[in-house]
Motif scaffolding. Structure first.
Motif, PDB file in Angstrom:
ATOM      1  N   HIS A   1       0.792  -1.233   0.000  1.00  0.00           N
ATOM      2  CA  HIS A   1       0.000   0.000   0.000  1.00  0.00           C
ATOM      3  C   HIS A   1       0.822   1.280   0.000  1.00  0.00           C
ATOM      4  N   THR A   2       2.036   1.243   0.574  1.00  0.00           N
ATOM      5  CA  THR A   2       2.852   2.454   0.673  1.00  0.00           C
ATOM      6  C   THR A   2       4.298   2.098   0.351  1.00  0.00           C
ATOM      7  N   GLN A   3       4.746   2.471  -0.827  1.00  0.00           N
ATOM      8  CA  GLN A   3       6.100   2.126  -1.263  1.00  0.00           C
ATOM      9  C   GLN A   3       7.128   2.500  -0.203  1.00  0.00           C
ATOM     10  N   GLY A   4       7.976   1.532   0.134  1.00  0.00           N
ATOM     11  CA  GLY A   4       9.049   1.764   1.088  1.00  0.00           C
ATOM     12  C   GLY A   4       8.658   1.579   2.542  1.00  0.00           C
ATOM     13  N   PHE A   5       7.348   1.570   2.827  1.00  0.00           N
ATOM     14  CA  PHE A   5       6.917   1.524   4.216  1.00  0.00           C
ATOM     15  C   PHE A   5       5.780   0.523   4.446  1.00  0.00           C
ATOM     16  N   ASN A   6       5.816  -0.587   3.742  1.00  0.00           N
ATOM     17  CA  ASN A   6       4.833  -1.647   3.964  1.00  0.00           C
ATOM     18  C   ASN A   6       5.195  -2.508   5.174  1.00  0.00           C
ATOM     19  N   GLN A   7       6.482  -2.518   5.526  1.00  0.00           N
ATOM     20  CA  GLN A   7       6.965  -3.347   6.631  1.00  0.00           C
ATOM     21  C   GLN A   7       6.551  -2.745   7.967  1.00  0.00           C
ATOM     22  N   GLY A   8       5.799  -3.492   8.766  1.00  0.00           N
ATOM     23  CA  GLY A   8       5.413  -3.033  10.091  1.00  0.00           C
ATOM     24  C   GLY A   8       4.310  -1.997  10.111  1.00  0.00           C
ATOM     25  N   THR A   9       3.575  -1.878   9.015  1.00  0.00           N
ATOM     26  CA  THR A   9       2.455  -0.944   8.948  1.00  0.00           C
ATOM     27  C   THR A   9       1.227  -1.651   8.398  1.00  0.00           C
ATOM     28  N   ALA A  10       0.073  -0.997   8.505  1.00  0.00           N
ATOM     29  CA  ALA A  10      -1.158  -1.501   7.889  1.00  0.00           C
ATOM     30  C   ALA A  10      -1.754  -0.389   7.045  1.00  0.00           C
ATOM     31  N   GLY A  11      -2.328  -0.765   5.919  1.00  0.00           N
ATOM     32  CA  GLY A  11      -2.963   0.196   5.032  1.00  0.00           C
ATOM     33  C   GLY A  11      -4.473   0.107   5.150  1.00  0.00           C
ATOM     34  N   ILE A  12      -5.125   1.235   5.438  1.00  0.00           N
ATOM     35  CA  ILE A  12      -6.583   1.310   5.495  1.00  0.00           C
ATOM     36  C   ILE A  12      -7.043   2.234   4.373  1.00  0.00           C
ATOM     37  N   ALA A  13      -7.883   1.718   3.485  1.00  0.00           N
ATOM     38  CA  ALA A  13      -8.352   2.504   2.348  1.00  0.00           C
ATOM     39  C   ALA A  13      -9.810   2.904   2.534  1.00  0.00           C
ATOM     40  N   ALA A  14     -10.076   4.195   2.420  1.00  0.00           N
ATOM     41  CA  ALA A  14     -11.445   4.708   2.414  1.00  0.00           C
ATOM     42  C   ALA A  14     -11.982   4.561   0.995  1.00  0.00           C
ATOM     43  N   ILE A  15     -13.112   3.903   0.841  1.00  0.00           N
ATOM     44  CA  ILE A  15     -13.674   3.654  -0.484  1.00  0.00           C
ATOM     45  C   ILE A  15     -14.326   4.928  -0.986  1.00  0.00           C
ATOM     46  N   GLY A  16     -13.715   5.534  -2.000  1.00  0.00           N
ATOM     47  CA  GLY A  16     -14.201   6.786  -2.562  1.00  0.00           C
ATOM     48  C   GLY A  16     -13.036   7.678  -2.937  1.00  0.00           C
ATOM     49  N   THR A  17     -13.354   8.941  -3.234  1.00  0.00           N
ATOM     50  CA  THR A  17     -12.358   9.943  -3.599  1.00  0.00           C
ATOM     51  C   THR A  17     -12.580  11.156  -2.714  1.00  0.00           C
TER      52      THR A  17
END
Length: 295
Positions: A169-185
């Motif tokens: 989800h986040t280039q360079g910082f996927n290790q030890g993190t979680a990605g939460i995506a809000a559906i929409g713009t």
């Protein structure tokens, strides 16, 4: 025999986000840095599978142990599983990869239309999933979780919602993190739905609470490649709840959602039972929307 009654304090509650007790079995890892329209039950009644399974309540012994080990653990919100939104498991890599733990959250948006019916979200997720596995070549959903405008939370990347699954989800910082995506713009001037904000805060409070991380704190993360804003090997400071743009050259998650992050951090801290300083408490009451959508 004297009977003891254990009471776990919860300093804030969210009517829009159904909460269940956190799992009794939680692994401690080494530190590295209800119902409403469009609820999961209503969505799944529209033909997307069985109603979400709610974890059984842990025993008093388990609750006592959890309270001692995680004094700022938050309750786990209801999460619609991959099976429930009918992910095609043949499309993904069969093996998940794990970090030592999750110490930071990156917030994203899916850059898709906002005027959707929440009953259609499982179908939308299947389309996004196909794009990220087939077209992006990420091997699975890039995001660990997704949240819709009705406040429903969905499992994204496979591997276990309570485990530190490494996403894309986040280039360079996927290790030890979680990605939460809000559906929409959520560009400038867009209203972020109140149930969505509350769900993001509840999910972040739970995930960060598994490591005792204060959602208002700063953490240090090390870039794993040169595609991020920081060269490989560079250690940088981030909010425990950060925007995608903080680590990568992008507008994601949009100006409107970025503007709501301070209030989301404060609410997540409240859900962990943390006492806010008085100025922050006043700011929180002024900034957070009510559940009926008013500001």
């Amino acid at each position: 025999m004297r009977m003891w009654r254990i009471v776990l304090p919860l300093t804030a509650s969210i009517a829009a986000v159904p909460l269940v007790a956190a799992p009794a079995r939680v692994t401690v890892a080494e530190v590295v840095g209800g119902t409403m329209p469009g609820s999961p039950a209503a969505v799944l009644q529209a033909g997307t599978g069985p109603a979400p399974t709610v974890d059984s309540t842990p025993s008093l012994v388990a609750l006592s142990a959890m309270a001692a080990a995680f004094p700022h653990a938050a309750l786990r919100p209801t999460i619609v599983s991959r099976a429930q939104w009918r992910a095609d498991e043949t499309k993904r890599d069969p093996r998940a990869h794990y970090a030592n733990g999750v110490t930071a959250i990156f917030i994203h948006h899916t850059d898709t239309p906002n005027a959707y019916d929440c009953a259609d979200v499982p179908h939308m997720l299947r389309n996004l999933y196909t794009g990220q596995t087939r077209d992006q070549g990420w091997g699975d959903f890039g995001y660990n979780f997704l949240v819709d405008r009705c406040g429903n939370i969905y499992e994204g990347r496979a591997g276990g919602v309570d485990r530190p699954v490494i996403g894309s989800h986040t280039q360079g910082f996927n290790q030890g993190t979680a990605g939460i995506a809000a559906i929409g713009t959520f560009g400038r001037g867009t209203k972020v739905p109140a149930p969505m904000e509350h769900a993001i805060a509840a999910l972040a409070a739970w995930k960060l609470g598994l490591r005792g991380v204060d959602p208002r704190s700063k953490v240090r993360l090390t870039s794993t490649n040169d595609k991020s804003l920081y060269p490989k090997g560079t250690s940088a400071s981030f909010h425990a709840i950060s925007a995608h743009r903080d680590g990568f050259a992008t507008d994601c998650p949009g100006e409107a959602l970025v503007a709501r992050l301070p209030a989301i951090r404060d609410l997540a801290a409240r859900l962990q039972g943390r006492v806010l300083r008085e100025p922050a408490r006043v700011q929180l009451s002024q900034a957070l929307p009510s559940l009926d959508g008013s500001r």
